[in-house]
Each structure stands twice: as C-alpha cells, then as structure tokens.
Design an enzyme around this catalytic site. Sequence first.
Site, PDB file in Angstrom:
ATOM      1  N   ASP A  21       0.843  -1.192   0.000  1.00 13.49           N
ATOM      2  CA  ASP A  21       0.000   0.000   0.000  1.00 13.49           C
ATOM      3  C   ASP A  21       0.876   1.239   0.000  1.00 13.49           C
ATOM      4  OD1 ASP A  21      -2.410   1.340  -0.148  1.00 13.49           O
ATOM      5  OD2 ASP A  21      -2.883   1.161   1.975  1.00 13.49           O
ATOM      6  N   GLY A  22       0.309   2.326  -0.486  1.00  8.30           N
ATOM      7  CA  GLY A  22       0.957   3.622  -0.472  1.00  8.30           C
ATOM      8  C   GLY A  22       0.036   4.629   0.181  1.00  8.30           C
ATOM      9  N   GLU A  59       2.387   3.919  -4.087  1.00  8.53           N
ATOM     10  CA  GLU A  59       1.814   2.599  -4.387  1.00  8.53           C
ATOM     11  C   GLU A  59       2.812   1.775  -5.203  1.00  8.53           C
ATOM     12  OE1 GLU A  59      -1.015   1.261  -3.350  1.00  8.53           O
ATOM     13  OE2 GLU A  59      -2.317   2.929  -2.801  1.00  8.53           O
ATOM     14  N   ASP A  81      -4.259  -2.456  -3.510  1.00  9.17           N
ATOM     15  CA  ASP A  81      -5.545  -1.772  -3.648  1.00  9.17           C
ATOM     16  C   ASP A  81      -5.486  -0.663  -4.689  1.00  9.17           C
ATOM     17  OD1 ASP A  81      -4.180   0.266  -2.322  1.00  9.17           O
ATOM     18  OD2 ASP A  81      -5.367   0.132  -0.488  1.00  9.17           O
ATOM     19  N   HIS A 137      -9.250  -0.205   2.633  1.00 10.14           N
ATOM     20  CA  HIS A 137     -10.034   0.269   3.785  1.00 10.14           C
ATOM     21  C   HIS A 137     -11.369  -0.466   3.891  1.00 10.14           C
ATOM     22  CE1 HIS A 137      -7.000   3.379   3.890  1.00 10.14           C
ATOM     23  NE2 HIS A 137      -7.261   3.615   2.632  1.00 10.14           N
ATOM     24  N   ASP A 147      -1.481  -0.746   4.912  1.00 12.38           N
ATOM     25  CA  ASP A 147      -1.873   0.660   5.039  1.00 12.38           C
ATOM     26  C   ASP A 147      -1.221   1.290   6.270  1.00 12.38           C
ATOM     27  OD1 ASP A 147      -3.716   2.978   4.330  1.00 12.38           O
ATOM     28  OD2 ASP A 147      -4.376   2.535   6.368  1.00 12.38           O
TER      29      ASP A 147
END
Length: 161
Positions: A21-22, A59, A81, A137, A147
Amino acid sequence: MTDSAAEPTISQPQHVVIYTDGACKGNPGPGGWGALLASGGTEKEIFGGEMGTTNNRMEMTAVIEALAALKKPCTVTLYLDSQYVLKGITEWIHGWKARGWRTAAKAPVKNVDLWQRLDALLVSSGHSIDWRWVRGHNGDPGNERADALANKGVERALGRL
C-alpha cells in the site's frame, strides 16, 4: 535397479504472499509505502517514505520494494488496492513500451522511472506473480497492515519516526 538417491530433485519456488500500500498526505506531499511479506509462517514488514511525492508513486514503490526484498525467484501472490498499479503492470505497460513509453494519446507516461524500474525487476527476478486487487479500507487484515505501514512511512518522511 535404480538408485533413487542419485536422482536430482526439482524444488518448487517458495510461495510468498505480499500486501502493499501507499499513502500520501496531500497529493503531492509527504508520502509513505508499506508492504507485508508472508511465507511459511514467517512475516516481514517493510516501509519507507519521502517528501514531495504522490500516492501513485508510493503505491508503485511499495510493490517495487516488496519484490526487491525477495532474494530468489518466488511464486508470489501480490495483493494491492491500487487499480493504477494493477492495470499499469498487467494491461497498459505493453502498449507504453511499444510506443516508447508514451500513452495512447502520445503523452509521456507518468512515473516512467518507476514503471521502468518495476518492469526491469520483473524481467530479472524470475518471480511468477499473481496480481490481485483488494478493496482498500474494507477490513482485509493484510491490506490494513500494509496501510498502517505506509502511514508509518509518512511519519518517517516527516521525521517523526
């Protein structure tokens, strides 16, 4: 009579599950990336950050750093994501390369430095990757951990870690 001990064995590549994740506080702004790598009951968390970046760059950096952390060719299930990274690496990159790193509209590809780095890593690493999108999320434990790591990366970029 054959000597089975003398027969060579073919070992299967190690299977690794990766969540990436970023994060970015402002776009552009201070950003972070994070990745959770898991294999055979062992987990590794990595993260980092930088100032003046974008969410898409973070990301991509998460994916690059996670794959670069693997020291030998692996079978990878990679959860992310980011539709930008997923579509970029599985659909768009072939056309970009054929057009000299230009989009269909003939504009330069954004983040070309990272796309080229990721492309080179995929070619040289020998990894077999199953790319899987997961809604961010949305309660997926691996994505939530990635995250949190990306947000730690933001804190590191800001000098708070």
